[in-house]
Design a protein around this motif. Structure first.
Motif, PDB file in Angstrom:
ATOM      1  N   GLU A  65       0.931  10.274 -29.873  1.00 22.62           N
ATOM      2  CA  GLU A  65       0.609  11.536 -30.517  1.00 22.62           C
ATOM      3  C   GLU A  65       0.250  12.604 -29.474  1.00 22.62           C
ATOM      4  OE1 GLU A  65      -3.248  11.793 -32.672  1.00 22.62           O
ATOM      5  OE2 GLU A  65      -1.945  12.151 -34.406  1.00 22.62           O
ATOM      6  N   ALA A  66      -0.506  12.193 -28.462  1.00 19.96           N
ATOM      7  CA  ALA A  66      -0.936  13.149 -27.441  1.00 19.96           C
ATOM      8  C   ALA A  66       0.271  13.740 -26.704  1.00 19.96           C
ATOM      9  CB  ALA A  66      -1.869  12.463 -26.435  1.00 19.96           C
ATOM     10  N   PHE A  67       1.269  12.922 -26.505  1.00 19.42           N
ATOM     11  CA  PHE A  67       2.475  13.375 -25.811  1.00 19.42           C
ATOM     12  C   PHE A  67       3.252  14.382 -26.663  1.00 19.42           C
ATOM     13  CE2 PHE A  67       7.082  12.807 -25.287  1.00 19.42           C
ATOM     14  CZ  PHE A  67       7.229  13.157 -23.956  1.00 19.42           C
ATOM     15  N   ILE A  68       3.412  14.061 -27.937  1.00 21.81           N
ATOM     16  CA  ILE A  68       4.142  14.977 -28.820  1.00 21.81           C
ATOM     17  C   ILE A  68       3.370  16.293 -28.966  1.00 21.81           C
ATOM     18  CG2 ILE A  68       5.017  15.328 -31.171  1.00 21.81           C
ATOM     19  CD1 ILE A  68       6.690  13.337 -29.666  1.00 21.81           C
ATOM     20  N   GLN A  69       2.081  16.213 -29.096  1.00 23.83           N
ATOM     21  CA  GLN A  69       1.276  17.438 -29.203  1.00 23.83           C
ATOM     22  C   GLN A  69       1.444  18.318 -27.979  1.00 23.83           C
ATOM     23  OE1 GLN A  69      -2.652  15.871 -30.232  1.00 23.83           O
ATOM     24  NE2 GLN A  69      -2.615  17.146 -32.084  1.00 23.83           N
ATOM     25  N   GLU A  70       1.401  17.684 -26.826  1.00 27.78           N
ATOM     26  CA  GLU A  70       1.561  18.416 -25.578  1.00 27.78           C
ATOM     27  C   GLU A  70       2.938  19.098 -25.529  1.00 27.78           C
ATOM     28  OE1 GLU A  70      -0.486  18.940 -23.203  1.00 27.78           O
ATOM     29  OE2 GLU A  70       0.776  19.599 -21.538  1.00 27.78           O
ATOM     30  N   LYS A  71       3.954  18.383 -25.940  1.00 25.09           N
ATOM     31  CA  LYS A  71       5.301  18.949 -25.886  1.00 25.09           C
ATOM     32  C   LYS A  71       5.450  20.098 -26.885  1.00 25.09           C
ATOM     33  CE  LYS A  71       8.923  16.251 -26.555  1.00 25.09           C
ATOM     34  NZ  LYS A  71      10.077  15.352 -26.257  1.00 25.09           N
ATOM     35  N   VAL A  72       4.917  19.917 -28.083  1.00 24.32           N
ATOM     36  CA  VAL A  72       4.991  20.987 -29.081  1.00 24.32           C
ATOM     37  C   VAL A  72       4.278  22.233 -28.560  1.00 24.32           C
ATOM     38  CG1 VAL A  72       4.242  21.705 -31.389  1.00 24.32           C
ATOM     39  CG2 VAL A  72       5.229  19.422 -31.046  1.00 24.32           C
ATOM     40  N   ARG A  73       3.114  22.042 -27.944  1.00 23.24           N
ATOM     41  CA  ARG A  73       2.354  23.166 -27.392  1.00 23.24           C
ATOM     42  C   ARG A  73       3.189  23.896 -26.341  1.00 23.24           C
ATOM     43  NH1 ARG A  73      -2.067  20.481 -25.149  1.00 23.24           N
ATOM     44  NH2 ARG A  73      -2.520  19.850 -27.282  1.00 23.24           N
ATOM     45  N   LEU A  74       3.819  23.099 -25.481  1.00 26.40           N
ATOM     46  CA  LEU A  74       4.638  23.645 -24.410  1.00 26.40           C
ATOM     47  C   LEU A  74       5.768  24.510 -24.969  1.00 26.40           C
ATOM     48  CD1 LEU A  74       5.675  21.270 -21.527  1.00 26.40           C
ATOM     49  CD2 LEU A  74       7.158  23.140 -22.232  1.00 26.40           C
ATOM     50  N   TYR A  75       6.483  23.996 -25.949  1.00 27.93           N
ATOM     51  CA  TYR A  75       7.566  24.786 -26.539  1.00 27.93           C
ATOM     52  C   TYR A  75       7.006  26.054 -27.187  1.00 27.93           C
ATOM     53  CZ  TYR A  75      11.024  20.990 -25.982  1.00 27.93           C
ATOM     54  OH  TYR A  75      11.883  20.046 -25.476  1.00 27.93           O
ATOM     55  N   ARG A  76       5.933  25.895 -27.946  1.00 33.30           N
ATOM     56  CA  ARG A  76       5.377  27.062 -28.644  1.00 33.30           C
ATOM     57  C   ARG A  76       4.895  28.118 -27.666  1.00 33.30           C
ATOM     58  NH1 ARG A  76       1.895  25.609 -33.894  1.00 33.30           N
ATOM     59  NH2 ARG A  76       1.793  27.880 -33.818  1.00 33.30           N
ATOM     60  N   ASP A  77       4.340  27.684 -26.543  1.00 32.08           N
ATOM     61  CA  ASP A  77       3.889  28.643 -25.530  1.00 32.08           C
ATOM     62  C   ASP A  77       5.043  29.512 -25.032  1.00 32.08           C
ATOM     63  OD1 ASP A  77       1.308  27.773 -25.667  1.00 32.08           O
ATOM     64  OD2 ASP A  77       1.348  26.628 -23.807  1.00 32.08           O
ATOM     65  N   HIS A  78       6.267  29.015 -25.189  1.00 34.52           N
ATOM     66  CA  HIS A  78       7.434  29.792 -24.762  1.00 34.52           C
ATOM     67  C   HIS A  78       8.157  30.416 -25.952  1.00 34.52           C
ATOM     68  CE1 HIS A  78       6.620  27.425 -21.131  1.00 34.52           C
ATOM     69  NE2 HIS A  78       6.973  28.545 -20.544  1.00 34.52           N
ATOM     70  N   GLY A  79       7.456  30.509 -27.061  1.00 32.85           N
ATOM     71  CA  GLY A  79       8.050  31.205 -28.208  1.00 32.85           C
ATOM     72  C   GLY A  79       9.148  30.430 -28.902  1.00 32.85           C
ATOM     73  N   ILE A  80       9.129  29.109 -28.761  1.00 30.86           N
ATOM     74  CA  ILE A  80      10.146  28.272 -29.397  1.00 30.86           C
ATOM     75  C   ILE A  80       9.497  27.527 -30.573  1.00 30.86           C
ATOM     76  CG2 ILE A  80      11.685  26.295 -29.066  1.00 30.86           C
ATOM     77  CD1 ILE A  80      11.741  27.086 -26.051  1.00 30.86           C
ATOM     78  N   MET A  81      10.084  27.668 -31.754  1.00 32.12           N
ATOM     79  CA  MET A  81       9.583  26.945 -32.910  1.00 32.12           C
ATOM     80  C   MET A  81      10.017  25.481 -32.830  1.00 32.12           C
ATOM     81  SD  MET A  81      10.479  29.628 -35.980  1.00 32.12           S
ATOM     82  CE  MET A  81       9.494  28.868 -37.280  1.00 32.12           C
ATOM     83  N   VAL A  82       9.171  24.604 -33.329  1.00 31.01           N
ATOM     84  CA  VAL A  82       9.513  23.178 -33.281  1.00 31.01           C
ATOM     85  C   VAL A  82       9.600  22.627 -34.695  1.00 31.01           C
ATOM     86  CG1 VAL A  82       8.891  20.924 -32.340  1.00 31.01           C
ATOM     87  CG2 VAL A  82       8.285  23.009 -31.090  1.00 31.01           C
ATOM     88  N   GLY A  83      10.608  21.791 -34.919  1.00 24.75           N
ATOM     89  CA  GLY A  83      10.790  21.183 -36.232  1.00 24.75           C
ATOM     90  C   GLY A  83      11.082  19.695 -36.140  1.00 24.75           C
ATOM     91  N   ASN A  84      10.975  19.044 -37.288  1.00 24.92           N
ATOM     92  CA  ASN A  84      11.246  17.608 -37.363  1.00 24.92           C
ATOM     93  C   ASN A  84      12.735  17.345 -37.470  1.00 24.92           C
ATOM     94  OD1 ASN A  84      11.066  18.830 -40.112  1.00 24.92           O
ATOM     95  ND2 ASN A  84      11.879  16.817 -40.667  1.00 24.92           N
ATOM     96  N   GLY A  85      13.115  16.112 -37.174  1.00 27.28           N
ATOM     97  CA  GLY A  85      14.447  15.650 -37.513  1.00 27.28           C
ATOM     98  C   GLY A  85      14.453  15.240 -38.973  1.00 27.28           C
ATOM     99  N   GLY A  86      15.559  15.537 -39.677  1.00 31.12           N
ATOM    100  CA  GLY A  86      15.593  15.261 -41.105  1.00 31.12           C
ATOM    101  C   GLY A  86      15.368  13.788 -41.448  1.00 31.12           C
ATOM    102  N   THR A  87      15.879  12.898 -40.587  1.00 32.57           N
ATOM    103  CA  THR A  87      15.780  11.464 -40.886  1.00 32.57           C
ATOM    104  C   THR A  87      14.337  11.023 -41.072  1.00 32.57           C
ATOM    105  OG1 THR A  87      17.813  11.038 -39.662  1.00 32.57           O
ATOM    106  CG2 THR A  87      16.357   9.155 -40.013  1.00 32.57           C
ATOM    107  N   LEU A  88      13.450  11.546 -40.264  1.00 25.21           N
ATOM    108  CA  LEU A  88      12.053  11.104 -40.359  1.00 25.21           C
ATOM    109  C   LEU A  88      11.446  11.507 -41.706  1.00 25.21           C
ATOM    110  CD1 LEU A  88       9.922   9.587 -38.761  1.00 25.21           C
ATOM    111  CD2 LEU A  88       9.161  11.731 -37.776  1.00 25.21           C
ATOM    112  N   LEU A  89      11.787  12.703 -42.170  1.00 29.32           N
ATOM    113  CA  LEU A  89      11.277  13.123 -43.480  1.00 29.32           C
ATOM    114  C   LEU A  89      11.919  12.293 -44.592  1.00 29.32           C
ATOM    115  CD1 LEU A  89       9.792  14.833 -45.520  1.00 29.32           C
ATOM    116  CD2 LEU A  89      11.284  16.756 -44.987  1.00 29.32           C
ATOM    117  N   GLU A  90      13.189  11.939 -44.425  1.00 23.66           N
ATOM    118  CA  GLU A  90      13.835  11.095 -45.437  1.00 23.66           C
ATOM    119  C   GLU A  90      13.127   9.742 -45.562  1.00 23.66           C
ATOM    120  OE1 GLU A  90      18.181  10.927 -45.449  1.00 23.66           O
ATOM    121  OE2 GLU A  90      18.229  12.644 -44.096  1.00 23.66           O
ATOM    122  N   ILE A  91      12.754   9.185 -44.421  1.00 27.65           N
ATOM    123  CA  ILE A  91      12.048   7.892 -44.442  1.00 27.65           C
ATOM    124  C   ILE A  91      10.670   8.070 -45.084  1.00 27.65           C
ATOM    125  CG2 ILE A  91      11.126   6.024 -43.009  1.00 27.65           C
ATOM    126  CD1 ILE A  91      13.392   6.656 -41.002  1.00 27.65           C
TER     127      ILE A  91
END
Lengths: 272, 272, 272
Positions: A65-91
């Protein structure tokens, strides 16, 4: 190195302009299938050409979780929105955990929710229900049309696709993604060798509205063909990290494939 | 980590020798199509196998000047020359900005200028004019022969290619590049599936002189075939960053494809 | 960032379980063909899905010893065993330097020794001799079956492969690798387009024991086919760094290709 300076290299050379982020057209969705942090940081230099990143299929489930949070923060800091892959929501849907899923995405900092039915059977009412729920929680929502299994995908008729797309848009989806997976062959608008089925692409664009569609287009030839067909403001997804810059050169008409060939914005579209 | 130590791993195992940089033969030109700084830094460990880096086609135009300067400095610190992609200079030519382009390349720290006419029509006199101009400014100049559009490229006859190559070499080009793009299919010396047209490659080598040619060879099979045909000192370009080490193992005869098969340097060449 | 926290993202979503490292089945061997340190560091986040790394063919011979040592240390710090590429040991054998090679591998911190005869002719007695020697020095040893040249590889009959495998296992090899190289075409269990020769794979599994085999499987389709055929605990090698996470999603049944299709562990195997 701080890249605060916005002056571009070779800026005396004229190239086709592009809208700035946040933009509504000409969107680029990059596929992150488990990038490490150094590689994710490397995308910063091209961040203005990436509107969103999809954490591909169910890959984030395997990381800390800490790794994903860090990566999401990194993308957002550069103005990039982050989204899930559809498969995970399907599961999550299959396991009766959609609400928990959406709440957790919010906690992680995701701003974009992809709702698909590519592997798990989710009926129309259920799919629009998820879309509405995610919209009500303040997410930007995108819907995916298509199946991950080629044989199953071929059974989806064109009118079926259009009906599903319109229903999802009505429910609140910002746009619909035409499935092509990471490979881009034998699915949706691509034939077995990855070539564009131009008639199908035009039909979907006419019926659904090109501004409401994002084509997954992992291969350079697909990106170039779609840009030449629909103009440089076509929305393209599943772009590999190493191809983000190349795609932008195609849109700007500064790569051989599209140089001097980009349709003008005001050209009647689609072509007769 | 400072990699100041030059002792190689497993150095008790004998392998074919290679000339040191700066070398005149057996050149490797790596294609940088927008690498981030971490990835560019990662190339340091293999820097002695990279003679030059090409900032592919017009990609640098999309980045901040500060970023490109930093990357150029990084490559130069490791003894790697940096050059432009031909497409960007072609566009500058079309816009009447060749002098400005060359001055700016000097400011950025580029040492290599590629002059091509792959997408913009540039006639022989104009092309040699640009070559002479760049030479006079102290750049190393390379000329590219070939078109980016396969149909157009096929219309270039073999004698035409030889004439253009000789003219460019006379004007001051250090060597000529045979175009193959990033893909390596259906262009120059490669057929539709990327296989080597051996007769064409031999003809060009005989007429132009193998020491005056660099073949773009993005695929491993192309690299191996050219090394087996022309020896390990053939000049190869458009090498992907992740393939730099692999290519060097092919040259040294320590990969299966070339193990025990590398022609001796003194073997009569080309083969009858 | 320290990734000390073991809590997984989206851990409320149930997925198929997997054994923990060090594991005996379901092994993943990643191919490192010259990764730089940033990229190697990036693998840390997925380290629990990588059992071993192979320093491909003879690539380490080209790098500074200090660099290789640093990389080996980095992998080991994340619980990943590091081994040589078979080609480098074959060359050492040809030069009469096997003992020196093994001693040097120990000095570098390698824990895994791959013994192959893919390019250098090494007869059965010599091959088992090397395996025994490496075992006696405390290495984990793996043996590779197959030739790097397709025409030569095809001359290896199925019974020949089984005999060699059993002999090597008796000599102390932990498992045998079925050669497919980096490309995965026209070698071992793959046909010219990279498709799985299912009958051959089943035959080898029955005769040698699936638990004693690692299939090199560089392509996603090969990974999915082998998992669907043999279950999620099939051992797979030559996995590209960027595909490590994808492979794990295939094993866990959370990617479209294997979702809902993974054979149960207790299902009779191989299928009749």
């Amino acid at each position: 190195m701080e890249l605060c300076d916005n002056k571009k290299a070779f800026d005396f050379i004229d190239i086709l302009p592009r809208s700035e982020k946040p933009r509504r057209q000409g969107l680029v969705m990059m596929l992150d299938k488990g990038l490490g942090l150094h590689l994710a940081e490397d995308m910063a230099a091209a961040a203005q050409y990436i509107d969103s990143v999809k954490l591909g299929w169910a890959t984030p489930r395997l990381f800390n979780e800490a790794f994903i949070q860090e990566k999401v923060r990194l993308y957002r800091d550069h103005g990039i929105m982050v989204g899930n892959g559809g498969t995970l929501l399907e599961i999550a849907f299959q396991q009766g955990k959609v609400e928990q899923f959406l709440a957790y995405c919010r906690k992680l900092g995701l701003e974009l929710i992809e709702v698909s039915n590519g592997v798990v059977p989710i009926n129309p009412g259920e799919k629009t229900g998820i879309i509405r729920k995610a919209c009500s929680m303040g997410f930007s929502v995108i819907s995916e049309i298509g199946k991950k299994e080629p044989a199953e995908d071929r059974r989806l008729s064109l009118p079926d696709r259009v009906t599903e797309a319109k229903r999802d848009l009505d429910a609140g989806a910002q746009y619909v993604i035409i499935e092509a997976r990471e490979g881009g062959r034998n699915l949706g608008v691509y034939d077995e060798s990855g070539g564009l089925k131009e008639d199908m692409a035009r039909y979907l664009a006419e019926e659904i509205g090109i501004e409401n569609i994002m084509f997954e287009a992992p291969a350079k030839s697909q990106q170039a063909e779609l840009i030449l067909l629909f103009g440089r403001d076509v929305n393209l997804g599943n772009i590999r990290p190493e191809d983000v810059t190349s795609l932008e050169t195609l849109r700007r008409g500064i790569r051989g494939d599209t140089f001097g060939k980009i349709p003008h914005k005001d050209r009647p579209w689609p072509l007769p």
